[in-house]
Design a protein around this motif. Structure first.
Motif, mmCIF file in Angstrom:
data_model
loop_
_atom_site.group_PDB
_atom_site.id
_atom_site.type_symbol
_atom_site.label_atom_id
_atom_site.label_comp_id
_atom_site.label_asym_id
_atom_site.label_seq_id
_atom_site.Cartn_x
_atom_site.Cartn_y
_atom_site.Cartn_z
ATOM 1 N N GLU A 59 -16.317 12.170 3.933
ATOM 2 C CA GLU A 59 -15.798 11.770 5.248
ATOM 3 C C GLU A 59 -16.377 12.769 6.248
ATOM 4 O OE1 GLU A 59 -11.490 10.961 5.726
ATOM 5 O OE2 GLU A 59 -11.323 11.362 3.572
ATOM 6 N N SER A 93 -13.217 -4.804 2.317
ATOM 7 C CA SER A 93 -12.362 -3.618 2.503
ATOM 8 C C SER A 93 -13.222 -2.362 2.450
ATOM 9 C CB SER A 93 -11.302 -3.546 1.393
ATOM 10 O OG SER A 93 -11.935 -3.209 0.156
ATOM 11 N N GLY A 94 -12.636 -1.261 2.877
ATOM 12 C CA GLY A 94 -13.339 0.011 2.781
ATOM 13 C C GLY A 94 -13.591 0.399 1.339
ATOM 14 N N MET A 118 -13.042 5.339 8.580
ATOM 15 C CA MET A 118 -12.130 5.752 9.668
ATOM 16 C C MET A 118 -12.892 6.080 10.953
ATOM 17 S SD MET A 118 -9.306 8.407 8.243
ATOM 18 C CE MET A 118 -7.762 7.850 7.525
ATOM 19 N N THR A 132 -17.177 1.443 -0.370
ATOM 20 C CA THR A 132 -17.536 2.719 -1.013
ATOM 21 C C THR A 132 -17.903 2.530 -2.478
ATOM 22 O OG1 THR A 132 -15.186 3.108 -1.474
ATOM 23 C CG2 THR A 132 -16.100 4.123 0.528
ATOM 24 N N SER A 149 0.869 -1.169 0.000
ATOM 25 C CA SER A 149 0.000 0.000 0.000
ATOM 26 C C SER A 149 0.910 1.224 0.000
ATOM 27 C CB SER A 149 -0.931 0.009 1.213
ATOM 28 O OG SER A 149 -2.028 0.864 0.975
ATOM 29 N N ASP A 168 -18.904 8.288 4.553
ATOM 30 C CA ASP A 168 -17.823 7.300 4.522
ATOM 31 C C ASP A 168 -17.186 7.288 5.916
ATOM 32 O OD1 ASP A 168 -14.778 6.772 2.564
ATOM 33 O OD2 ASP A 168 -15.645 5.755 4.300
ATOM 34 N N ASN A 172 -8.084 12.057 5.850
ATOM 35 C CA ASN A 172 -7.194 11.821 4.714
ATOM 36 C C ASN A 172 -6.565 13.040 4.067
ATOM 37 O OD1 ASN A 172 -7.149 8.843 4.329
ATOM 38 N ND2 ASN A 172 -9.353 9.179 4.453
ATOM 39 N N TRP A 186 -3.695 2.220 10.823
ATOM 40 C CA TRP A 186 -4.541 3.264 10.193
ATOM 41 C C TRP A 186 -5.959 3.209 10.758
ATOM 42 C CZ3 TRP A 186 -1.629 6.583 7.475
ATOM 43 C CH2 TRP A 186 -0.381 6.123 7.048
HETATM 44 P P1 KE4 Z 1 -9.423 0.252 2.476
HETATM 45 O O1 KE4 Z 1 -9.790 -0.189 1.077
HETATM 46 O O2 KE4 Z 1 -7.977 0.725 2.565
HETATM 47 O O3 KE4 Z 1 -9.781 -0.767 3.540
HETATM 48 O O4 KE4 Z 1 -10.331 1.509 2.822
HETATM 49 C C1 KE4 Z 1 -10.333 2.609 1.943
HETATM 50 C C2 KE4 Z 1 -10.786 3.855 2.705
HETATM 51 C C3 KE4 Z 1 -12.069 4.322 2.499
HETATM 52 N N1 KE4 Z 1 -12.521 5.412 3.156
HETATM 53 C C4 KE4 Z 1 -11.730 6.072 4.042
HETATM 54 C C5 KE4 Z 1 -12.276 7.278 4.742
HETATM 55 C C6 KE4 Z 1 -10.409 5.634 4.287
HETATM 56 O O5 KE4 Z 1 -9.619 6.316 5.150
HETATM 57 C C7 KE4 Z 1 -9.914 4.494 3.613
HETATM 58 C C8 KE4 Z 1 -8.498 3.978 3.804
HETATM 59 N N2 KE4 Z 1 -7.648 4.771 4.640
HETATM 60 C C9 KE4 Z 1 -6.243 4.692 4.360
HETATM 61 C C10 KE4 Z 1 -5.519 5.649 5.324
HETATM 62 N N3 KE4 Z 1 -5.632 6.990 4.923
HETATM 63 C C11 KE4 Z 1 -5.734 3.296 4.486
HETATM 64 C C12 KE4 Z 1 -4.234 3.188 4.532
HETATM 65 C C13 KE4 Z 1 -3.663 2.769 3.197
HETATM 66 O O6 KE4 Z 1 -4.158 3.230 2.135
HETATM 67 O O7 KE4 Z 1 -2.685 1.977 3.232
#
Ligand code: KE4
Length: 431
Positions: free
Chosen positions: A204, A114-115, A240, A119, A21, A237, A209, A59
């Protein structure tokens, strides 16, 4: 060469940029990423035997610190029963029930891995529900690496100076509108310029971020009213902020209920879990109940739901945790602000609950343009000063810190001593 340096040299031959990442690569702060060996509570030992106090906590997910017994015990209990069935399980029902009980906007919920999946799926459902194509996001907000979101994106995209990624086609980009965070007039203008075309506004509710940026008074409520007036799906979203700023996330803290919510991080207790949910009439569009397709081999995975269920159940049953987390974070944030003031730097420190950021600018930071005023080279020097003193921060100015229950008063003191010394060092000040 240290072991981390050796491993990083190998990794760069095998993995793009040597990491899985981008933000882990230390690109914006320089130096070699630290390869971690293990973690326990607040402590991260690296592969060279150094110890760091963790203020990133993967994170966000490790809100109870690393390897909390309540989570590990649950995973151990689930282990012998195979790792994945690809068939429904009781725990998915239990986890859905708990999520619906905890998160005000969620009447129905779908688990993903995953996040980003959360989304991407939420936006597709909003488009399917409204029959509209366009979405609006905010400059500096990051919603994962889905094509539609890599427009003026925050986090790693911003850190690497690639807020608009190659590979995202014009066809996709034309359906994503972006406006400055905290600018309700810009939102109104975007809606007026695209009448009946906006499927969703995704935000958010508290930004992590671009560094920590909080919503201006009335901003979230203003968005809520505009979305209701124009039939636009409001998506919070909370990947976090969910389960961090309150058991019900930012929507509980600010009392503004979106139409849909995306979740991740804490929900999996450190294992891969994401989720999207919201109003039943919207979620009933999702296959196989409805026609909006979304699927996943490992969604609702037995180990991941065991870890997530254990962590969420603990948070649900121990609301006093939030008071502790907020008090610890207030000591850290106020202490940092005071030290910067005493050193004549007057840097901005933004905090909401157990998230905070030190911005290397004395000006207020309420949106991306403000955040970009920060002195990035000075931040890089500070980051390494803290690392050399055993404090592990996010390797980017455009990230927030995430506090865990494992951060004790003694560790706050350790952080503040290191903060003073590192700021002095970073700016060549006299002690
Ligand atoms: P993931 O796909 O990384 O699980 O989630 C994406 C995501 C979606 N929405 C928000 C508000 C997020 O902060 C994130 C992912 N956050 C990052 C840190 N800024 C993850 C760390 C990384 O990208 O390695």
């Amino acid at each position: 060469m240290t072991t981390s340096q050796n491993l990083f040299a190998q990794a760069q031959e095998l993995i793009p940029g040597g990491v899985n990442s981008p933000v882990r690569a230390f690109r914006s702060v320089g130096g070699t990423p630290i390869f971690m060996q293990s973690a326990q509570g607040a402590w991260l030992p690296d592969v060279d035997g150094n110890q760091y106090v963790d203020f990133i906590n993967s994170w966000g997910p490790m809100i109870l610190g690393h390897a909390p017994a309540v989570v590990l015990d649950a995973v151990r209990a689930a282990l012998p029963h195979s790792l994945s069935f690809g068939a429904p399980t009781r725990r998915e029902v239990e986890l859905a029930e708990l999520l619906i009980a905890m998160v005000p906007s969620v009447e129905k919920v779908r688990l993903v891995n995953s996040g980003t999946e959360a989304t991407m799926s939420a936006v597709r459902v909003a488009r399917g529900y409204t029959g509209r194509a366009k979405i609006l996001k905010f400059e500096g907000c990051y919603h994962g690496h889905g094509d539609a979101f890599l427009i003026a994106a925050g986090s790693g995209a911003l850190t690497l100076g690639a807020p608009d990624s190659p590979g995202v086609t014009q066809g996709v980009a034309q359906d994503t509108l972006t406006v400055p965070y905290n600018d309700l007039d810009a939102v109104k203008a975007a809606i007026a310029a695209n009448p009946d075309q906006l499927a969703a506004i995704i935000i958010e509710p508290v930004v992590g971020n671009m560094g920590l940026v909080e919503p201006a008074a009335g901003f979230l409520a203003g968005l809520r009213a505009l979305c209701t007036e124009h039939g636009i799906v409001l998506i919070f979203d909370e990947v976090m902020t969910g389960f961090r700023l309150a058991p019900g996330g930012a929507q509980e803290l600010y009392g503004v209920v979106p139409d849909m919510t995306t979740l991740g991080k804490i929900i999996g207790g450190g294992l891969p879990v994401g989720a999207y949910g919201g109003r039943a009439d919207i979620m009933n569009q999702v296959a196989p109940a409805g026609k909006v397709y979304q699927a996943g081999t490992l969604s609702g995975n037995p180990l991941a739901t065991a870890a997530g269920m254990a962590q969420l159940r603990y948070l649900h049953e121990h609301p006093e945790v939030y008071e502790q987390l907020n008090a610890t974070t207030t000591r850290l944030a106020d202490g940092t602000r005071q030290i910067a003031k005493e050193l004549g730097l007057n840097y901005t420190v933004n905090q909401v609950g157990s998230m905070f950021s030190l911005f290397f600018t004395a000006a207020p930071v309420n949106n991306l343009e403000d955040a970009k005023q920060a002195d990035l080279p000075a931040f890089g020097r500070y980051f390494h000063g803290m690392l050399n003193r055993g404090i592990y921060l996010a390797p980017s100015q455009f990230e927030a810190l995430f506090i865990s229950t494992a951060i004790t008063d003694e560790l706050v003191d350790k952080y503040l001593v290191a903060c003073r010394e590192s700021l002095i060092e970073a700016h060549g000040l006299s002690a």
